[in-house]
Design an enzyme around this catalytic site. Structure first.
Site, PDB file in Angstrom:
ATOM      1  N   ASP A  23       0.859  -1.191   0.000  1.00 25.11           N
ATOM      2  CA  ASP A  23       0.000   0.000   0.000  1.00 25.11           C
ATOM      3  C   ASP A  23       0.896   1.243   0.000  1.00 25.11           C
ATOM      4  OD1 ASP A  23      -3.028   0.775   1.795  1.00 25.11           O
ATOM      5  OD2 ASP A  23      -1.709   2.130   0.733  1.00 25.11           O
ATOM      6  N   ASP A 118      -3.401   2.123  -5.649  1.00 27.46           N
ATOM      7  CA  ASP A 118      -2.160   2.126  -4.849  1.00 27.46           C
ATOM      8  C   ASP A 118      -2.009   0.909  -3.955  1.00 27.46           C
ATOM      9  OD1 ASP A 118      -3.849   2.654  -2.612  1.00 27.46           O
ATOM     10  OD2 ASP A 118      -2.248   3.805  -1.678  1.00 27.46           O
ATOM     11  N   GLU A 119      -2.838  -0.099  -4.171  1.00 28.23           N
ATOM     12  CA  GLU A 119      -2.876  -1.193  -3.210  1.00 28.23           C
ATOM     13  C   GLU A 119      -3.051  -2.521  -3.933  1.00 28.23           C
ATOM     14  OE1 GLU A 119      -5.971  -2.155   0.331  1.00 28.23           O
ATOM     15  OE2 GLU A 119      -6.103  -0.212  -0.592  1.00 28.23           O
TER      16      GLU A 119
HETATM   17  P1  TTP Z   1      -5.404   4.932   0.766  1.00 24.74           P
HETATM   18  O1  TTP Z   1      -4.339   3.893   0.555  1.00 24.74           O
HETATM   19  O2  TTP Z   1      -6.584   4.572   1.606  1.00 24.74           O
HETATM   20  O3  TTP Z   1      -4.761   6.217   1.460  1.00 24.74           O
HETATM   21  P2  TTP Z   1      -3.377   6.907   1.185  1.00 24.74           P
HETATM   22  O4  TTP Z   1      -2.517   6.109   0.279  1.00 24.74           O
HETATM   23  O5  TTP Z   1      -3.613   8.314   0.757  1.00 24.74           O
HETATM   24  O6  TTP Z   1      -2.751   6.966   2.652  1.00 24.74           O
HETATM   25  P3  TTP Z   1      -2.094   5.779   3.495  1.00 24.74           P
HETATM   26  O7  TTP Z   1      -0.665   6.187   3.682  1.00 24.74           O
HETATM   27  O8  TTP Z   1      -2.840   5.762   4.782  1.00 24.74           O
HETATM   28  O9  TTP Z   1      -2.244   4.522   2.702  1.00 24.74           O
HETATM   29  O10 TTP Z   1      -5.927   5.441  -0.617  1.00 24.74           O
HETATM   30  C1  TTP Z   1      -5.103   5.562  -1.760  1.00 24.74           C
HETATM   31  C2  TTP Z   1      -5.522   6.746  -2.607  1.00 24.74           C
HETATM   32  O11 TTP Z   1      -6.901   6.613  -2.995  1.00 24.74           O
HETATM   33  C3  TTP Z   1      -5.422   8.062  -1.879  1.00 24.74           C
HETATM   34  O12 TTP Z   1      -4.126   8.628  -1.976  1.00 24.74           O
HETATM   35  C4  TTP Z   1      -6.486   8.877  -2.557  1.00 24.74           C
HETATM   36  C5  TTP Z   1      -7.534   7.897  -2.999  1.00 24.74           C
HETATM   37  N1  TTP Z   1      -8.695   7.923  -2.095  1.00 24.74           N
HETATM   38  C6  TTP Z   1      -9.793   8.743  -2.417  1.00 24.74           C
HETATM   39  O13 TTP Z   1      -9.794   9.387  -3.468  1.00 24.74           O
HETATM   40  N2  TTP Z   1     -10.849   8.805  -1.539  1.00 24.74           N
HETATM   41  C7  TTP Z   1     -10.879   8.096  -0.356  1.00 24.74           C
HETATM   42  O14 TTP Z   1     -11.863   8.186   0.402  1.00 24.74           O
HETATM   43  C8  TTP Z   1      -9.751   7.255  -0.041  1.00 24.74           C
HETATM   44  C9  TTP Z   1      -9.732   6.468   1.250  1.00 24.74           C
HETATM   45  C10 TTP Z   1      -8.697   7.207  -0.916  1.00 24.74           C
HETATM   46 MG    MG Z   2      -2.229   4.024   0.529  1.00 25.16          MG
END
Ligand code: TTP
Ligand code: MG
Length: 365
Positions: A23, A118-119
């Site tokens: 992630d 991203d995951e």
């Molecule tokens: P996430 O992996 O949930 O969050 P993140 O990568 O920003 O932060 P973390 O370090 O905690 O993993 O989500 C990945 C991307 O998806 C995030 O950068 C933006 C997008 N996203 C949205 O557009 N809306 C949302 O509600 C979420 C949770 C994520």
């Molecule tokens: Mg993330």
């Protein structure tokens, strides 16, 4: 395959999977900080897209110190942190980065299940690089991502999917956490139930009312009672609490269903609103994905999922072999009979694909 396992072809020991959940750290915000040094040491958020314009997609770790998070209304975030810089998102760049990280994953395995841009889950059980060590492979993937993209990722390594996902959060950002087959139960025992994917806010409250807070509590509870009270979710919770997750990493090739869903910034209510979302957005996207995932369109069933404002979720699916819009209208009418005055926070449409092997066997008969 090693010489040892070749000489023991009938060994019945269950195969231990080596799963990595990767992630990216504050993904959209990290890309923006990378591309613009002026954004690096300030609280930064990336604005929402399309219908979600009024809420944030994500923010960097600096901004998180102020209590800001994904899906927060921009106005509220600015109240919490007046110095917050909000930039618009650049979806195309994020997609390119996502393609690049997938190219990196493929150096180590072709068993990849993307969960979002991203995951992803990676099954590296058959990877012989780096002595076959999932820990070293995860480390190397994160190094590759950093060297080639100047971005950081976190990883969870475990023999089970749900634990790999939980583990990738434990040393975030820019870290990883390993759960070995030997430490699975020690990790599971201390796990609070809210960490288990699929346990929503409402279920959690009900679980707490029953005195269940951790997996250990679930282990000591009455299985029948749990199933009666919580149905399918209870069954899955029972398994996870005993360190069981038989799900495999689902690649495009062995995928059995394709779905598209949308959570609304503002709940919707009428049939017309629901129908217009399906017609204009979900159905066209489903059609597109289906063509990508399975060109021959071997559809077995089609379904609609609705999550109500109280977080209760319901799904309806029927056998139907051709993807047609009017069929979803029928499904929508049926599923909305369960609405009972509640508003709707999410709609999903999906198709279940035919089991190719069963299909081939039937044709042989
Ligand atoms: P996430 O992996 O949930 O969050 P993140 O990568 O920003 O932060 P973390 O370090 O905690 O993993 O989500 C990945 C991307 O998806 C995030 O950068 C933006 C997008 N996203 C949205 O557009 N809306 C949302 O509600 C979420 C949770 C994520
Ligand atoms: Mg993330």
């Amino acid at each position: 395959m090693s010489a040892e396992s070749k000489s023991l072809p009938l060994q019945e020991k269950p195969r231990v999977q080596k799963i990595i959940h990767i992630d990216m750290d504050c993904f959209y915000a990290a890309v923006e900080m990378r591309d613009n040094p002026a954004l690096r040491n300030v609280p930064l958020a990336v604005g929402g897209h399309e219908r979600q314009r009024g809420v944030l997609s994500t923010c960097n770790y600096e901004a998180r110190k102020f209590g800001i998070h994904s899906a927060m209304p921009t106005g509220k975030a600015l109240k919490l942190c007046p110095n917050l810089i909000v930039v618009p998102g650049r979806m195309q760049v994020y997609k390119e980065v996502s393609h690049h990280i997938h190219r990196i994953f493929r150096r180590y395995t072709d068993k990849i299940e993307p969960l979002s841009l991203d995951e992803a889950y990676l099954d590296v059980s058959n990877c012989s690089l780096l002595h076959g060590s999932a820990t070293l492979i995860a480390e190397q993937i994160r190094k590759d991502i950093f060297n080639e993209l100047a971005l950081t990722a976190s990883a969870g390594i475990a023999p089970l999917k749900f634990l790999a996902k939980i583990a990738s959060d434990l040393n975030k950002p820019n870290g990883q956490y390993v759960i070995t087959p030997e430490t699975v139960m020690a990790e599971v025992n201390k796990l609070p139930l809210e960490k288990i994917p699929g346990v929503g806010k409402v279920s959690l409250e009900r679980l707490h009312q029953c005195g269940l807070y951790t997996c250990n509590d679930v282990q000591n509870s009455d299985q029948r009672d749990l199933l009666l009270r919580f149905g399918k979710m209870g069954a899955s919770l029972w398994k996870r609490s005993h360190g069981i997750d038989e799900r495999e990493v689902i690649t495009e090739r062995n995928r059995r269903s394709v779905g598209v869903e949308r959570t609304f910034t503002h709940n919707i209510s009428s049939f017309e609103e629901c129908w217009s979302v399906i017609q204009a957005r979900l159905y066209p996207e489903l059609e597109k994905r289906l063509l990508k995932a399975n060109g021959s369109l071997d559809i077995a069933k089609q379904g609609i999922k609705i999550k109500f404002a109280d977080f209760q979720q319901t799904t309806i699916e029927h056998v139907h072999h051709h993807l047609t819009l009017p069929f979803f209208e029928e499904l929508l009418i049926e599923v909305l009979e369960r609405k009972k005055g509640r508003e709707i926070r999410l709609i999903g449409v999906s198709v279940m694909l035919k089991d190719k092997e069963v299909f081939q066997q039937l044709s042989l008969i």
